[in-house]
Structure formats: structure tokens, C-alpha cells
Write an enzyme that holds these catalytic residues in place. Structure first.
Site, PDB file in Angstrom:
ATOM      1  N   ARG A 131      -1.345  -3.440   6.506  1.00  0.00           N
ATOM      2  CA  ARG A 131      -2.679  -3.029   6.092  1.00  0.00           C
ATOM      3  C   ARG A 131      -3.307  -4.124   5.232  1.00  0.00           C
ATOM      4  O   ARG A 131      -2.613  -4.973   4.692  1.00  0.00           O
ATOM      5  CB  ARG A 131      -2.589  -1.698   5.333  1.00  0.00           C
TER       6      ARG A 131
ATOM      7  N   LYS B  70      12.536  -0.109   2.923  1.00  0.00           N
ATOM      8  CA  LYS B  70      11.636   0.005   4.075  1.00  0.00           C
ATOM      9  C   LYS B  70      12.308  -0.456   5.371  1.00  0.00           C
ATOM     10  O   LYS B  70      12.755  -1.588   5.489  1.00  0.00           O
ATOM     11  CB  LYS B  70      10.372  -0.824   3.799  1.00  0.00           C
TER      12      LYS B  70
ATOM     13  N   ARG C  99       3.167   4.280  -5.165  1.00  0.00           N
ATOM     14  CA  ARG C  99       4.356   3.706  -5.831  1.00  0.00           C
ATOM     15  C   ARG C  99       5.029   4.789  -6.637  1.00  0.00           C
ATOM     16  O   ARG C  99       4.356   5.709  -7.108  1.00  0.00           O
ATOM     17  CB  ARG C  99       3.937   2.617  -6.826  1.00  0.00           C
TER      18      ARG C  99
END
Ligand code: ATP
Ligand code: BTN
Length: 246
Positions: free
Chosen positions: A43, A108, A244
């Protein structure tokens, strides 16, 4: 049964190339996969890194019915499809980070980039771009990323081939997109929330204009994040915002 798959040796970005190609509105889900992506995007113009055989990078173009609501929940639907496919392949502890990441133990494993295509007189469409780490090189360095993992780690074995992972993800995507089109995100909300990495945890949401702090209370029927703040419950729409731990 309902895909057209274009498997290329090289692409700058499978999202960009699929948007550029604008495949026909023929009822198929058009998929573009690249062995190597030289300018993979996240993004806000951020980079997505990939390592040939060690990564699976592809995009799927999905046309939604004319008059359908703005598909705000699409990146959550794609995340859920990814999570279920990875679970079928044997991964445990797969979690979703709102709105567009797949994590295992907080690291991730995969990312999703959904981009909307203007209708230009045709049925509007969305390009769903997916990048999955299958096996990272030992010296892989991912800028800005707090923790990175791969499917080899999750399975504690050599990862399945890209074709196997692709087939599993596309099957889940097809089925969940059908549910989403027929019944909306609300039909998938519980399944998403079961995998919410930040359920009932303090988080910080930063957007362009402001930063919000609160406790993550899941998502609503449209896929918006529910944040319990000091001044009450806030809905945070899917957009250019980052979540976060807070
Ligand atoms: P945020 O955490 O701010 O919501 P994001 O995690 O959704 O952002 P993007 O904004 O889409 O990520 O940007 C992509 C980010 O993903 C990059 O900034 C980089 O830190 C990270 N990244 C890039 N390549 C990989 C990879 N192969 N595996 C894991 N993370 C990667
Ligand atoms: C994210 O950072 O969370 C989103 C990353 C999305 C990466 C995939 S790889 C295939 C497709 N093509 C791109 O350029 N980006 C997406």
C-alpha cells in the site's frame, strides 16, 4: 472450473499488469501469476519483496455485480481465503491483521493489495493482489517490517509448490467471493474474527489526519474495525490506515 490463469516468467507488478490488461468481462476470474516480480507493491507505494521460487506473487481480477455495495470488505475476504488455504496446507496459528496482512506468531507471512478498477462503462472490478512468502532466503532483509516469516517455517518442512499453494488459495477465494457477493461481509465476519491477531488488545491506528488509540473489538458487518477508545466506540474504515500494537 472458473479461472483463466496467465503464468508469466516476469512482471513488474502482477497488480499493475492485470489492471493494464483489463481482461474481458466473461464470467471468469482472471489470474496473473509471475515467477519473478521486479516492482511488487504494497500500500501507499511501499515495496513488496519476492524471491522467485521462494515466493508466490499473483493477482486475481474479480468483477462484482453492478449496483453491489462498495466492496470495502474485500481485503478481509481475501485474507480469510488465504488463512483458510494455509490452514488446509497444514499451517497452524494463522492470524489476520486488519485490514490486509496474514501473520503467524505475529510475523508477516503474506500481504494483500486490493485495487479498484473504474467501470469505464463496464462492470466495475477489483484486482486482488497476493504475495506469500514460501521460503525466504536466509539473509532476507525486509525494510520497515517488524517480523517476517514464511510457509516453510510454519510447516517445519519444505513448502508445497507454488502451483499447489495457488490452487488452494484460488479455491478458497472463489468460494468466499461467492458468499461475499451473495450475503455480504457479514456472512464471513465470525470466521474473520476467530483469526483476528489483535482481538481485545490495545492498538494504535494511524491515518493521514490522526492517530487513534484503543482496544480492538473486532470488525463490524462491513469489515470496518471497531476500536474502543476513551471517548467511546469508533469505526475505522478500511483505507490508508496502519494498525500497530499499542
Ligand atoms: P501497515 O503495517 O502499515 O498496515 P502493511 O503491513 O499493510 O502496512 P503495506 O503498507 O502494504 O504493508 O506495505 C508493504 C510492507 O510490507 C513494506 O513496507 C514492508 O515492510 C513489508 N514487506 C515487503 N515485502 C515483504 C515480504 N516479502 N514479507 C513480509 N513483509 C514484506
Ligand atoms: C502488503 O504489503 O501487505 C501488500 C502486499 C501485496 C503484494 C502482492 S504480490 C502480488 C501483487 N502485485 C503487487 O505488486 N502487489 C501484490
Amino acid at each position: 472450473d472458473s479461472f483463466v490463469i496467465d503464468w508469466r516468467a516476469h512482471c513488474t507488478s502482477t497488480n499493475s499488469a492485470l489492471i493494464e490488461a483489463t481482461p474481458a468481462d466473461d464470467g471468469f476470474i482472471h489470474v496473473l501469476i509471475a515467477d519473478r516480480q521486479s516492482a511488487g507493491r504494497g500500500r501507499r507505494g511501499r515495496q513488496w519483496l519476492s524471491w522467485d521460487d521462494g515466493s508466490l506473487t499473483f493477482s486475481a481480477l474479480w468483477r462484482f455485480a453492478p449496483g453491489a455495495p462498495v466492496p470495502a470488505g474485500l481485503s478481509l475476504v481475501a485474507g480469510l481465503a488465504l488463512a483458510r488455504a494455509l490452514e488446509e496446507l497444514g499451517a497452524q496459528g494463522v492470524q489476520l491483521k486488519w485490514p490486509n496482512d496474514v501473520l503467524i506468531h505475529g510475523d508477516k507471512l503474506a500481504g494483500i493489495l486490493v485495487e479498484l478498477l473504474p467501470g469505464r462503462g463496464r462492470t466495475p472490478a477489483a484486482v486482488i493482489g497476493i504475495g506469500i512468502n514460501l521460503q525466504l532466503p536466509a539473509d532476507a532483509q525486509v525494510p520497515e517490517q517488524r517480523g517476517v516469516t514464511d510457509l516453510a517455517h510454519a510447516l517445519d518442512s519444505a513448502p508445497p509448490t507454488r502451483a499447489t499453494v495457488l490452487a488452494a488459495v484460488l479455491a478458497e477465494l472463489r468460494s468466499l467471493l461467492d458468499t461475499y457477493a451473495a450475503a455480504g461481509f457479514v456472512a464471513l465476519r465470525d470466521a474473520w474474527q476467530q483469526r483476528n491477531a489483535f482481538a481485545d488488545l490495545p492498538v494504535c491506528i494511524s491515518g493521514e489526519a490522526e492517530t487513534l488509540q484503543g482496544i480492538c473489538r473486532g470488525v463490524d458487518e462491513d469489515g470496518a474495525l471497531l476500536l474502543e477508545t476513551a471517548v467511546g466506540m469508533r469505526r475505522v474504515l478500511v483505507g490508508d490506515v496502519s494498525l500497530r500494537a499499542g
